[in-house]
Scaffold this motif. Sequence first.
Motif, PDB file in Angstrom:
ATOM      1  N   ASN A 169      -4.405  -4.654 -39.095  1.00  0.00           N
ATOM      2  CA  ASN A 169      -3.358  -5.297 -39.877  1.00  0.00           C
ATOM      3  C   ASN A 169      -3.604  -4.876 -41.330  1.00  0.00           C
ATOM      4  O   ASN A 169      -4.691  -5.107 -41.828  1.00  0.00           O
ATOM      5  CB  ASN A 169      -3.470  -6.820 -39.745  1.00  0.00           C
ATOM      6  N   TYR A 171     -10.852 -10.932 -46.449  1.00  0.00           N
ATOM      7  CA  TYR A 171     -12.152 -10.250 -46.628  1.00  0.00           C
ATOM      8  C   TYR A 171     -12.532 -10.175 -48.111  1.00  0.00           C
ATOM      9  O   TYR A 171     -13.662 -10.477 -48.484  1.00  0.00           O
ATOM     10  CB  TYR A 171     -12.135  -8.820 -46.070  1.00  0.00           C
ATOM     11  N   SER A 228     -10.441 -17.058 -35.848  1.00  0.00           N
ATOM     12  CA  SER A 228     -11.318 -15.969 -36.301  1.00  0.00           C
ATOM     13  C   SER A 228     -11.432 -15.959 -37.825  1.00  0.00           C
ATOM     14  O   SER A 228     -12.421 -15.507 -38.381  1.00  0.00           O
ATOM     15  CB  SER A 228     -10.862 -14.618 -35.758  1.00  0.00           C
ATOM     16  N   LYS A 229     -10.431 -16.489 -38.521  1.00  0.00           N
ATOM     17  CA  LYS A 229     -10.494 -16.543 -39.987  1.00  0.00           C
ATOM     18  C   LYS A 229     -11.737 -17.331 -40.423  1.00  0.00           C
ATOM     19  O   LYS A 229     -12.469 -16.918 -41.326  1.00  0.00           O
ATOM     20  CB  LYS A 229      -9.227 -17.225 -40.504  1.00  0.00           C
ATOM     21  N   TYR A 232      -6.169  -7.425 -44.506  1.00  0.00           N
ATOM     22  CA  TYR A 232      -6.017  -8.881 -44.447  1.00  0.00           C
ATOM     23  C   TYR A 232      -6.746  -9.437 -45.684  1.00  0.00           C
ATOM     24  O   TYR A 232      -7.912  -9.079 -45.910  1.00  0.00           O
ATOM     25  CB  TYR A 232      -6.675  -9.324 -43.143  1.00  0.00           C
TER      26      TYR A 232
HETATM   27  C1  LIG Z   1      -6.442  -9.175 -39.316  1.00  0.00           C
HETATM   28  C2  LIG Z   1      -6.453 -10.623 -39.015  1.00  0.00           C
HETATM   29  N1  LIG Z   1      -7.622 -11.204 -38.750  1.00  0.00           N
HETATM   30  C3  LIG Z   1      -7.697 -12.520 -38.486  1.00  0.00           C
HETATM   31  C4  LIG Z   1      -6.573 -13.320 -38.495  1.00  0.00           C
HETATM   32  C5  LIG Z   1      -6.748 -14.786 -38.281  1.00  0.00           C
HETATM   33  O1  LIG Z   1      -6.540 -15.154 -36.977  1.00  0.00           O
HETATM   34  P1  LIG Z   1      -6.988 -16.572 -36.443  1.00  0.00           P
HETATM   35  O2  LIG Z   1      -5.737 -17.316 -36.125  1.00  0.00           O
HETATM   36  O3  LIG Z   1      -7.828 -16.291 -35.241  1.00  0.00           O
HETATM   37  O4  LIG Z   1      -7.782 -17.255 -37.518  1.00  0.00           O
HETATM   38  C6  LIG Z   1      -5.333 -12.759 -38.773  1.00  0.00           C
HETATM   39  C7  LIG Z   1      -4.128 -13.588 -38.826  1.00  0.00           C
HETATM   40  O5  LIG Z   1      -3.051 -13.193 -39.152  1.00  0.00           O
HETATM   41  C8  LIG Z   1      -5.276 -11.373 -39.045  1.00  0.00           C
HETATM   42  O6  LIG Z   1      -4.120 -10.760 -39.320  1.00  0.00           O
END
Ligand SMILES: Cc1ncc(COP(=O)(O)O)c(C=O)c1O
Length: 398
Positions: A179, A132, A104-105, A129
Amino acid sequence: MELPIAQRLQRIPPYPFREIARIKRELQAQGIQPTDFGIGDPDMPTPKFVIEALYKAAQDPATHPYDETGFGIPEYLTAIAEFGRRRYGLDLQVEGEIQSCLGSKEALVHILWAYIDPSDVVLVPDPAYSVYKVQAAWAGGAAFPMPLDPQNGFLPDLESIPPAVAKAAKVLFLNYPNNPTGGVATLEFYREVLEFAQQHNLLIVQDAAYNEVAFDGFAPPSLLQVEGAREYAIEMHSFSKTFNMTGWRVAWAWGGAAHVSALSKVKANVDSGTFMAIQRAGAVALGHYEDFAPTMRAEYQARRDALVEGLNSLGWNLQKPRATFYVWAPVPPGYETSAEFAAALLDQCHVLVIPGTAYGENGEGWFRMSLTLKDPDKLGAIQGAIERIGEKLPNLWG
Ligand SMILES: Cc1ncc(COP(=O)(O)O)c(C=O)c1O
């Protein structure tokens, strides 16, 4: 002669977790092994049925070339759409409303490339996080912080955003379950954000990486459950935390076809899709969601209870978070900064936590503890950490 790196890279502080990892390495060099409540990375293995599905799929040469669909293979997208129907009651178009992503990052970064022009404003929660804010700048935009305060359930106060800022904003980031705060959103809140987006003609990017890590029977909603949301929203989901698959880099975005297609266009010029064997394994994982997720949740819930009850026995007054594997706690009186308190915990108690300022200025006065632990005995490690804090730093709360 040293080649100068780009200003873009020079401007950002070191990735906060890298800094934490460096401090930890220093301690380890002195023979000290702290209990590490730092990085939120599941410590449990990817379930066997997913690994077996990957093994099988990787043996099929049809999975070896580029995925030329651009969006993701039909088997994967169909599994996501079916999951969306079962879990959220959503009716998504397999073709056009779902995009396969490399974590998702990756999707959170590239959606900004699709929507942000120079000087466009990106509304970013604080604390948050780090991606952003950094990526808003890299895309040429300007991040405007939306404080998340406990008095408002760690939700942004949209009314406090100055009208000129709201007018200049093109993207609003949300992340629920949140988070680092563990805050959660209701459909009613999502409705309010949608109204705001309609009023100011901006895109809501909801980061739902923790949507399936929830406790006490709570099932966090999807923003897309709000009628009309697709026109103004895209939501990122991930296998990382749900199925202990952080290293696999597999996720998806779903939302209005225009937004999904804009993301897809960026991705077509950056990467060449997700390994098709991983997509097939992802489809299998989602098929087992209902069997697997309760075990994962029960494990974190037991750790959450041990940690929160332990901290409360030392004088904190924490509510148990309803989702995510994070505990967000205030710094006790007598410490000026969260960094100072985190240093004291590390030096004196060998307990590693992340100072709230790693997530933004508004994180000052707080620290985050992750329930993901490398120690074999998780509850024992939590208990040990609580005992050491009580012993080495008695009377923290007077
Ligand atoms: C709030 C948040 N979004 C996205 C991610 C990223 O996750 P992914 O492994 O799907 O890239 C994290 C990873 O710690 C996160 O804490």
